[in-house]
Design an enzyme around this catalytic site. Structure first.
Site, PDB file in Angstrom:
ATOM      1  N   PHE A   1       0.953  -1.043  -0.076  1.00 45.58           N
ATOM      2  CA  PHE A   1       0.104  -0.066  -0.053  1.00 45.58           C
ATOM      3  C   PHE A   1       0.797   1.142   0.060  1.00 45.58           C
ATOM      4  CE2 PHE A   1      -2.332   3.099   2.658  1.00 45.58           C
ATOM      5  CZ  PHE A   1      -3.409   3.186   2.269  1.00 45.58           C
TER       6      PHE A   1
ATOM      7  N   SER B   1       2.715  12.498   7.780  1.00 52.56           N
ATOM      8  CA  SER B   1       1.638  12.651   8.556  1.00 52.56           C
ATOM      9  C   SER B   1       0.872  13.401   7.649  1.00 52.56           C
ATOM     10  CB  SER B   1       1.941  13.295   9.792  1.00 52.56           C
ATOM     11  OG  SER B   1       2.790  12.734  10.662  1.00 52.56           O
TER      12      SER B   1
ATOM     13  N   GLU C   1       0.740   3.819  10.428  1.00 57.84           N
ATOM     14  CA  GLU C   1      -0.629   4.127  10.519  1.00 57.84           C
ATOM     15  C   GLU C   1      -1.006   5.277  11.319  1.00 57.84           C
ATOM     16  OE1 GLU C   1      -2.895   2.047   9.131  1.00 57.84           O
ATOM     17  OE2 GLU C   1      -1.713   0.208   8.863  1.00 57.84           O
TER      18      GLU C   1
ATOM     19  N   HIS D   1       1.814   8.829  17.188  1.00 63.16           N
ATOM     20  CA  HIS D   1       1.070   8.508  18.491  1.00 63.16           C
ATOM     21  C   HIS D   1       0.687  10.370  18.514  1.00 63.16           C
ATOM     22  CE1 HIS D   1       0.642   7.745  22.831  1.00 63.16           C
ATOM     23  NE2 HIS D   1       1.464   8.779  23.054  1.00 63.16           N
TER      24      HIS D   1
END
Ligand code: TGC
Ligand code: FAD
Length: 392
Positions: free
Chosen positions: A136, A145, A371, A374
């Site tokens: 992906f 980000s 993903e 934090h």
């Protein structure tokens, strides 16, 4: 590596919340990890090699497309079964769970959700069986980000698209047969394209020198005037919501997976502390070690409840992206803190590959970054509760 003596903690009798099917699926995954992952994973991580031998087993336990309908080769399971499979796999190693997450939530899911019927029939059964492996491509060298700023782009050339750009930090890229790639069209709108290995101008160099996720292969995707057949565009979604929708599914799996890594660290530290004698008694008898262990099981139990409730909401189609962010952030942070504490319980032995803890700890540094970092997940919660975006 020591024999795998893992015993799963269930301090609040959470098994009572699971169906017989959930337990069957989980136990099959647990058994497979003990038999086929634990004996080989430390060496794979030490050598920084993805153990291709596990692909068949991952397919057999339903880890490739657990919730994709059976008519497309998936296992047709619910979201809690999906979570439990991820938990068990990550109990073995986060890199192995990564391979399954990418294949299921980041490759099969977008094809299932946004693809044409022809694309679903062509790719999904082969991805479910492991005959095809996928990756992906969202992150770019200058856009991590902030994926909305991506510069990878494609132009309409009449009978095909021409794709240019580069993706970085892509799990499975060095060996993937296909890549689901997110790129902008001439109007700047983001679309998903299926790029196949062997297409001219497409290369996937491996990224080396990682101290984390060493049993997972990471690499780049480079597109130099790659001709993409028009039928390889995912037709049913455009905009950043496309890739972010896939991330919701993968982040949900990680919220469960991290519990597995934490359980393994806790279980190892508990067993070691009862056997290791210092000052004439097991170190488990010292208050400072009990504090560590008691806090670990408390945090694992809270994380289990969060994941289970989120699974129920996902099954009902009610979970929000922000709820998923909260669980991913909390549970990965919990697992990383437990890995650090558990490592200390083992003293010097904790830094060796005889035990899994240091490997989990290093792996979780990636899991807390990919993903959505934090920080980004905190900002997603901040936006959700205040209504004010603080990303820029
Ligand atoms: P923003 O303006 O907020 O949203 C853009 C559009 O997307 C929609 N949306 C979502 N849709 C579905 N699910 C979500 N979670 C969504 N979040 C937002 C939103 O409604 C909007 O839709 P529309 O129709 O109005 O256009 O976007 P932004 O540019 O301000 O960015 C928001 C932010 C920072 C939260 C987002 O970009 C983000 O999540 N950044 C983190 C990037 C990230 O997670 N990258 C992961 C790369 S893949 C990976 O790491 C795989 S690791 C694999 C492994 O080995 O396991
Ligand atoms: P940056 O975005 O540069 O962030 C650096 C730091 O700045 C972080 O601490 C971050 O929290 C902080 N920061 C950024 N923006 C803000 C802000 N607005 N406010 C406050 N702080 C901020 N990507 C894929 O597309 N596919 C994959 O398969 C994939 N696999 C990966 C595998 C591994 C092993 C790793 C490590 C990464 C993988 N990634 C993948 C990439 C991953 O998603 C990105 O690394 C992640 O999204 C962060 O991007 P970045 O590394 O560019 O960090």
């Amino acid at each position: 590596m020591k024999p795998d003596l893992f015993q799963a903690p269930d301090y609040y009798n959470l098994d009572d919340l699971l169906t017989e099917e959930h337990k069957m699926v989980r136990d099959a995954a647990r058994e497979w990890v003990k038999r086929d992952v634990s004996p080989i994973i430390e060496e794979a991580a030490q050598e920084a090699k993805f153990p291709k031998s596990i692909i068949k087993g991952l397919a057999e336990i339903g880890a490739f497309g657990p919730y994709i309908p059976e008519e497309y080769g998936g296992a047709g399971l619910d979201q809690i079964s999906y979570g439990l499979i991820m938990q068990e796999i990550e109990r073995g190693d986060s890199g192995v769970r990564s391979t399954a997450s990418v294949q299921s939530s980041l490759v099969m899911y977008p094809i299932f959700k946004y693809g044409s019927e022809e694309q679903k029939k062509k790719y999904l059964p082969k991805l479910a069986s492991g005959e095809f492996m996928g990756c992906f491509g969202l992150t770019e060298p200058d856009h991590g980000s902030n994926p909305g700023g991506m510069v990878t782009n494609f132009k309409d050339k009449g009978d095909h698209y021409l794709l240019n750009g580069a993706k970085l930090w892509i799990s499975n890229s060095p060996f993937a047969d296909i890549a689901v790639v997110w790129a902008k069209n001439e109007e700047g709108r983001i679309h998903g394209l299926i790029v196949e290995r062997g297409m001219e101008g497409f290369s996937t160099p491996e990224t080396h020198n990682k101290w984390s996720l060493r049993a997972s292969a990471t690499g780049e995707l480079i597109f130099d005037n790659v001709k993409i057949p028009k039928e390889n565009l995912l037709p049913n979604k455009s905009g950043l919501g496309g890739p972010l929708g896939c991330l919701d599914s993968a982040r949900f799996g990680i919220a469960w997976g991290a519990i597995g890594a934490a359980m393994d660290c806790y279980d190892t530290a508990l067993r070691y502390s009862k056997e290791r004698i210092q000052f004439g008694k097991p170190i488990a008898g010292f208050q400072l070690q009990q504090k560590k262990l008691a806090e670990m099981i408390t945090e694992i139990t809270k994380a289990q409840l969060l994941a289970w409730r989120l699974g129920v909401l996902r099954n009902e189609g009610k979970a929000t992206s922000a709820q998923i962010s909260m669980a991913k952030r909390n549970n990965v942070d919990m697992a990383l803190k437990i890995a650090r504490e558990a490592r200390q319980v083992l003293g010097a032995m904790g830094i060796t590959g005889d035990y899994s803890i240091m490997r989990h700890m290093m792996n979780l540094e990636s899991v807390i970054t990919y993903e959505g970092t934090h920080d980004i997940h905190l900002l997603i919660t901040g936006l959700d509760i205040t209504g004010i975006p603080a990303f820029s």
